[in-house]
Motif scaffolding. Structure first.
Motif, PDB file in Angstrom:
ATOM      1  N   PRO A  75      -2.327   0.348   3.941  1.00 30.24           N
ATOM      2  CA  PRO A  75      -1.035  -0.059   3.370  1.00 30.24           C
ATOM      3  C   PRO A  75      -0.065   1.100   3.196  1.00 30.24           C
ATOM      4  CG  PRO A  75      -2.651   0.162   1.629  1.00 30.24           C
ATOM      5  CD  PRO A  75      -3.378   0.452   2.916  1.00 30.24           C
ATOM      6  N   ILE A  76       1.203   0.753   2.968  1.00 32.30           N
ATOM      7  CA  ILE A  76       2.253   1.709   2.686  1.00 32.30           C
ATOM      8  C   ILE A  76       2.216   2.073   1.195  1.00 32.30           C
ATOM      9  CG2 ILE A  76       3.974  -0.040   2.103  1.00 32.30           C
ATOM     10  CD1 ILE A  76       6.064   1.595   3.559  1.00 32.30           C
ATOM     11  N   ASP A  77       2.820   3.202   0.832  1.00 30.70           N
ATOM     12  CA  ASP A  77       2.924   3.578  -0.576  1.00 30.70           C
ATOM     13  C   ASP A  77       3.857   2.615  -1.303  1.00 30.70           C
ATOM     14  OD1 ASP A  77       1.273   5.749  -0.183  1.00 30.70           O
ATOM     15  OD2 ASP A  77       2.933   7.152   0.148  1.00 30.70           O
ATOM     16  N   GLY A 131       4.387  -8.641  -7.447  1.00 30.54           N
ATOM     17  CA  GLY A 131       3.483  -7.612  -7.931  1.00 30.54           C
ATOM     18  C   GLY A 131       2.725  -6.921  -6.813  1.00 30.54           C
ATOM     19  N   ALA A 132       2.189  -5.739  -7.124  1.00 30.05           N
ATOM     20  CA  ALA A 132       1.517  -4.915  -6.116  1.00 30.05           C
ATOM     21  C   ALA A 132       0.367  -5.654  -5.433  1.00 30.05           C
ATOM     22  CB  ALA A 132       1.013  -3.627  -6.761  1.00 30.05           C
ATOM     23  N   SER A 133      -0.375  -6.452  -6.191  1.00 31.83           N
ATOM     24  CA  SER A 133      -1.551  -7.120  -5.636  1.00 31.83           C
ATOM     25  C   SER A 133      -1.190  -8.205  -4.626  1.00 31.83           C
ATOM     26  CB  SER A 133      -2.388  -7.733  -6.760  1.00 31.83           C
ATOM     27  OG  SER A 133      -1.619  -8.676  -7.496  1.00 31.83           O
ATOM     28  N   THR A 153       7.929  -1.426  -8.219  1.00 31.33           N
ATOM     29  CA  THR A 153       7.008  -2.550  -8.007  1.00 31.33           C
ATOM     30  C   THR A 153       6.086  -2.726  -9.213  1.00 31.33           C
ATOM     31  OG1 THR A 153       7.018  -2.281  -5.597  1.00 31.33           O
ATOM     32  CG2 THR A 153       5.147  -3.440  -6.564  1.00 31.33           C
ATOM     33  N   PRO A 154       6.086  -3.921  -9.828  1.00 28.73           N
ATOM     34  CA  PRO A 154       5.217  -4.158 -10.980  1.00 28.73           C
ATOM     35  C   PRO A 154       3.773  -4.424 -10.548  1.00 28.73           C
ATOM     36  CG  PRO A 154       6.445  -6.145 -10.463  1.00 28.73           C
ATOM     37  CD  PRO A 154       6.928  -5.087  -9.503  1.00 28.73           C
ATOM     38  N   LYS A 157       8.106  -2.843  -1.572  1.00 32.18           N
ATOM     39  CA  LYS A 157       8.704  -3.675  -2.623  1.00 32.18           C
ATOM     40  C   LYS A 157       9.131  -4.990  -1.994  1.00 32.18           C
ATOM     41  CE  LYS A 157      12.773  -2.407  -4.312  1.00 32.18           C
ATOM     42  NZ  LYS A 157      13.820  -1.768  -5.151  1.00 32.18           N
ATOM     43  N   ARG A 158       9.013  -6.085  -2.762  1.00 34.50           N
ATOM     44  CA  ARG A 158       9.455  -7.381  -2.241  1.00 34.50           C
ATOM     45  C   ARG A 158       9.949  -8.277  -3.373  1.00 34.50           C
ATOM     46  NH1 ARG A 158       4.906 -10.200  -0.115  1.00 34.50           N
ATOM     47  NH2 ARG A 158       5.094 -12.091  -1.358  1.00 34.50           N
TER      48      ARG A 158
END
Length: 376
Positions: free
Chosen positions: A53-55, A279-281, A60-61, A289-290
């Motif tokens: 994955p990307i950093d 969220g990150a997960s 991002t929560p 970020k999304r």
């Protein structure tokens, strides 16, 4: 003596030809073994590399956060119908039972979708200075991989009958590594079309940032055919794609695109929306970020995903060799110096059939009919 020498010459020639034949056979066998080992290695290693994955972005929560909701949910004194029933009653909708996720919009519903695509969304995005694109329906498999999606898994989904993508020139996953540059996947309006255009491109700094949009068909797997237009396998949509020279500039484009999207939704003031910071997960591998957008369904009593906007930083550009450069005054304007990878922002921000479905359900009457609102 001459006869003996002649016989020996024939013997040596025959032996030489046999050795050459064996040598060619060994060479061909070695090549086949090398190809088989390479493609086996490709399947095992490359597909695993695509899982890195990307950093994450600092904003991002850890878990999903509802940022805002706007638009009033309709209140009914009766049990509201969903758009599938309303569409049949009004002859607005024809769902194809023999092909999952396909449909026909008819009459006022078809007119409304076309108006939303061209006069509302298209005009809105142009007014904010975005350059219009017409994306291809199909792109090469390596572009999809470069955008962070696992083509191996897509092929597995296709074999199970649930994939959005139809592979051409390939009958099995084993062929993917051999001809992956030539395989085509059906994607439609999405990040893939923009990325394919920019692949291996060197962009001069003076041309950045780039801000594109496209309106057209998008293709996706059917998750639940019972949801009708909220989970169609193909849907008209609007998408945006931005290219920036740095992470800071990409953040600015993300915020600008988010503002443009929310102002578009607020034009559709009669439709209830929800905005969620993911969220990150729940992020995909390529997303730093999304933000997800949801539309309210009065018929199902739930929110359904309508679109998304995501920041991918240099994840896509590194895999597809999309770079920017500054001109060197001493070498002329066309010279490339100090090449660096660009940063990207993209998203399918709205799917119009879902809006049509929500409007049908929100403007229904007790007798099972509905009316379509007008938008400027």
């Amino acid at each position: 003596m001459k006869h003996v020498m002649k016989e020996k010459g024939r013997h040596f020639e025959s032996e030489s030809n046999e050795l050459k034949r064996r040598g060619k056979l060994i060479k061909d066998n070695l090549k086949q073994l090398q190809d088989e080992k390479y493609h086996a290695l490709y399947k095992r290693v490359v597909c695993d590399i695509l899982k890195i994955p990307i950093d994450l972005h600092p904003d991002t929560p850890d878990a999903d956060v509802v940022c805002s909701e706007f638009g009033d949910k309709p209140n009914f004194s009766f049990q509201p119908l969903n758009h599938l029933s309303l569409g049949q009653n009004m002859r607005f909708l024809n769902i194809q039972s023999d092909v999952e996720g396909t449909f026909y919009l008819l009459n006022e519903a078809a007119i409304l979708e076309h108006h939303l695509m061209t006069r509302v969304a298209g005009s809105h995005l142009r007014a904010h200075g975005l350059q219009q694109f017409v994306c291809p329906d199909m792109v090469k498999a390596f572009v999809v991989e470069g955008c962070g999606f696992n083509v191996c898994e897509m092929l597995e989904m296709e074999n199970k009958g649930g994939a959005q993508n139809q592979m051409k020139n390939s009958d099995s996953e084993e062929n993917l590594g051999k001809s992956r540059d030539h395989n085509l996947l059906l994607t439609g309006v999405s990040c893939f079309g923009f990325a394919a255009y920019l692949t291996a491109m060197n962009i001069q700094d003076s041309s950045l940032p780039l801000k594109y949009y496209s309106v057209g068909r998008n293709y996706m797997p059917v998750k639940n055919k019972e949801l009708g237009l909220y989970s169609a396998s193909q849907a008209s949509c609007a998408a945006m794609f931005g290219v920036a020279p740095s992470a800071v500039a990409a953040d600015r484009i993300f915020d600008e695109f988010l503002s443009i999207t929310l102002s578009l939704y607020k034009k559709l003031r009669t439709v209830p929306f929800r905005v969620v910071q993911v969220g990150a997960s729940n992020l995909r591998l390529m997303e730093a970020k999304r933000v997800d957008f949801y539309v309210w369904s009065a018929g199902f009593g739930s929110y359904f995903k309508l679109g998304e906007l995501r920041l991918c930083n240099d994840y896509i550009s590194r895999r597809l060799a999309i770079q920017h450069y500054g001109s060197d005054p001493g070498k002329g304007e066309d010279s490339c110096s100090n090449k660096n990878y660009v940063y990207t922002v993209d998203g399918v921000i709205i799917k119009f059939p879902s809006i049509v479905a929500s409007l049908m359900e929100s403007f229904q009457s007790k007798d099972g009919t509905c009316s379509m609102p007008k938008f400027n």
